[in-house]
Design a protein around this motif. Structure first.
Motif, short mmCIF file in Angstrom:
data_model
loop_
_atom_site.label_atom_id
_atom_site.label_comp_id
_atom_site.label_asym_id
_atom_site.label_seq_id
_atom_site.Cartn_x
_atom_site.Cartn_y
_atom_site.Cartn_z
N ASN A 105 -16.99 -16.04 14.36
CA ASN A 105 -15.73 -16.34 15.37
C ASN A 105 -15.10 -17.75 15.36
N ALA A 106 -14.02 -17.86 15.78
CA ALA A 106 -13.43 -19.21 15.93
C ALA A 106 -14.40 -20.11 16.84
N ASN A 107 -14.53 -21.33 16.47
CA ASN A 107 -15.34 -22.09 17.23
C ASN A 107 -16.70 -21.86 17.16
N ASP A 108 -17.22 -21.07 16.17
CA ASP A 108 -18.58 -20.90 16.07
C ASP A 108 -19.16 -22.24 15.28
N THR A 109 -20.46 -22.88 15.61
CA THR A 109 -20.87 -23.76 14.64
C THR A 109 -22.07 -23.15 13.95
N LEU A 110 -22.04 -23.36 12.70
CA LEU A 110 -22.96 -22.90 11.91
C LEU A 110 -24.05 -23.94 11.49
N ILE A 111 -25.24 -23.36 11.51
CA ILE A 111 -26.37 -24.63 11.36
C ILE A 111 -26.76 -23.92 9.97
N VAL A 112 -26.97 -25.06 9.09
CA VAL A 112 -26.97 -24.59 7.55
C VAL A 112 -28.05 -25.58 7.15
N VAL A 113 -28.44 -25.05 6.00
CA VAL A 113 -29.54 -25.93 5.14
C VAL A 113 -29.06 -25.84 3.54
N GLY A 114 -29.25 -26.77 3.02
CA GLY A 114 -28.80 -27.02 1.52
C GLY A 114 -28.77 -28.38 1.27
N SER A 115 -28.58 -28.47 -0.28
CA SER A 115 -28.13 -29.96 -0.75
C SER A 115 -26.96 -30.41 -0.02
#
Length: 135
Positions: A105-115
């Protein structure tokens, strides 16, 4: 983001305008409890947060981004960036381990892991559509 030495200071810091306050005693208590209950999970989190080249980041999905209203399985985030979505912060809800059918959705904040490079690539994927001027 600030920290509080004492629990009594938390309210004062919020009143002073802090967005997020982390009571140091709470962090220590949580870590001790986590190690006691789930030592392997605690070790995993330690390794991720201390590993060179691995980052955990949050990225805002702007309203006019090209991934808005697209299900995770159709975003190709993992295939194209290599980053992995751990959770989605949506309003006051935290969707942990979202399913592949979850739409962004618009304005979602994704919490991600990676380099660092994977997270940069994902940030580029989440940019708004660019308009091309016809000339």
């Amino acid at each position: 983001l600030t920290h509080a030495e004492k629990l009594e200071s938390v309210k004062k810091l919020y009143k002073a305008g802090a967005d997020h306050v982390i009571p140091l005693t709470a962090i220590g208590g949580r870590l001790i409890a986590k190690y006691a209950i789930s030592p392997y999970i605690a070790e995993f989190v330690d390794r991720i947060t201390l590993a060179k080249g691995i980052e955990i980041a949050d990225i805002l999905l702007e309203a006019d981004a090209k991934l808005v209203d697209v299900s995770l399985k159709n975003t190709r985030i993992r295939e194209e960036s290599g980053a992995m979505i751990l959770a989605i912060k949506r309003n006051d809800e935290l969707i942990v381990n979202p399913s592949s059918d979850t739409k962004l959705n618009a304005n979602d904040t994704l919490i991600v892991v990676g380099s660092g490079e994977q997270i940069k690539m994902l940030s580029r994927m989440m940019k708004p559509w660019t308009k091309v001027n016809d000339q």
